[in-house]
Design an enzyme around this catalytic site. Sequence first.
Site, PDB file in Angstrom:
ATOM      1  NE  ARG A 289      -2.861   2.419   3.145  1.00 26.92           N
ATOM      2  CZ  ARG A 289      -4.056   2.699   3.609  1.00 26.92           C
ATOM      3  NH1 ARG A 289      -4.960   1.760   3.691  1.00 26.92           N
ATOM      4  NH2 ARG A 289      -4.352   3.889   4.015  1.00 26.92           N
TER       5      ARG A 289
ATOM      6  NE  ARG B 166      -6.275   6.747  -0.582  1.00 26.34           N
ATOM      7  CZ  ARG B 166      -6.442   6.896   0.736  1.00 26.34           C
ATOM      8  NH1 ARG B 166      -7.014   5.970   1.451  1.00 26.34           N
ATOM      9  NH2 ARG B 166      -6.038   7.997   1.317  1.00 26.34           N
TER      10      ARG B 166
ATOM     11  CG  ASP C 245      -8.186   3.018   1.721  1.00 30.65           C
ATOM     12  OD1 ASP C 245      -7.380   2.777   2.619  1.00 30.65           O
ATOM     13  OD2 ASP C 245      -8.724   4.122   1.543  1.00 30.65           O
TER      14      ASP C 245
ATOM     15  CG  ASP D  38     -12.050   2.231   4.392  1.00 32.47           C
ATOM     16  OD1 ASP D  38     -10.944   2.260   4.966  1.00 32.47           O
ATOM     17  OD2 ASP D  38     -12.385   3.046   3.514  1.00 32.47           O
TER      18      ASP D  38
HETATM   19  N1  ROI Z   1     -12.523   8.399  -3.721  1.00 30.85           N
HETATM   20  C1  ROI Z   1     -13.120   7.381  -4.350  1.00 30.85           C
HETATM   21  N2  ROI Z   1     -13.846   7.619  -5.444  1.00 30.85           N
HETATM   22  N3  ROI Z   1     -13.017   6.087  -3.914  1.00 30.85           N
HETATM   23  C2  ROI Z   1     -12.292   5.789  -2.807  1.00 30.85           C
HETATM   24  O1  ROI Z   1     -12.210   4.611  -2.418  1.00 30.85           O
HETATM   25  C3  ROI Z   1     -11.665   6.838  -2.097  1.00 30.85           C
HETATM   26  N4  ROI Z   1     -10.968   6.605  -0.968  1.00 30.85           N
HETATM   27  C4  ROI Z   1     -10.425   7.580  -0.267  1.00 30.85           C
HETATM   28  C5  ROI Z   1     -10.497   9.025  -0.718  1.00 30.85           C
HETATM   29  C6  ROI Z   1      -9.088   9.538  -0.894  1.00 30.85           C
HETATM   30  C7  ROI Z   1     -11.232   9.825   0.355  1.00 30.85           C
HETATM   31  N5  ROI Z   1     -11.212   9.194  -1.956  1.00 30.85           N
HETATM   32  C8  ROI Z   1     -11.799   8.157  -2.592  1.00 30.85           C
HETATM   33  O2  ROI Z   1      -9.819   7.299   0.862  1.00 30.85           O
END
Ligand code: ROI
Length: 166
Positions: free
Chosen positions: A89, A98, A101, A103
């Site tokens: 990552r 990134r 991610d 979550d």
């Molecule tokens: N924007 C989009 N479209 N998808 C994401 O997964 C995503 N993840 C983030 C941030 C940078 C806020 N923007 C994102 O962490």
Amino acid sequence: MTDMNNWHLCYIGLGSNLEDPRQQVSSALEELTALPQCRAHAHSRLYRSDPVGPAGQPDYINAVACFETTLAPLALLDALQAIEQAHQRVRIQHWGPRTLDLDLLVYGDQIIENERLTVPHAFMKERSFVLYPLAELASDLILPDNTQLSELLKNCPVGTLEPISQ
Ligand code: ROI
């Protein structure tokens, strides 16, 4: 820490916008199914989404996965972070691009707030790239604070979010 007799239904949001994002998300979905003490149920289609956050970064690929686990929330978080690390990552700036991610969006009906984890996820209620894939899996979901997913969707335009897989 484990809780072998209790299976908790969880939803995980996946996102990537670096290093072949589609492949990052597809392989992370497979790796999630292989986690110990987890049984995978389903995942949404993959979606392309415009970046939320600083402009000028590539589009994202997003998806949501659903599984049950006997891992406690922080043990699950450790497992998710290990997958993120395995994807080497990269996160150069806050809210910037990134590689991967993962979550933890929802963990059963629990509300969790500690220094490592906020569940339900802090921003999920306003993000189309979370809510629409989630609705594919659980359109009648009610969050632990009694918010209905269907109500959140009414206030969250789909915008340019588009599914890219079957
Ligand atoms: N924007 C989009 N479209 N998808 C994401 O997964 C995503 N993840 C983030 C941030 C940078 C806020 N923007 C994102 O962490």
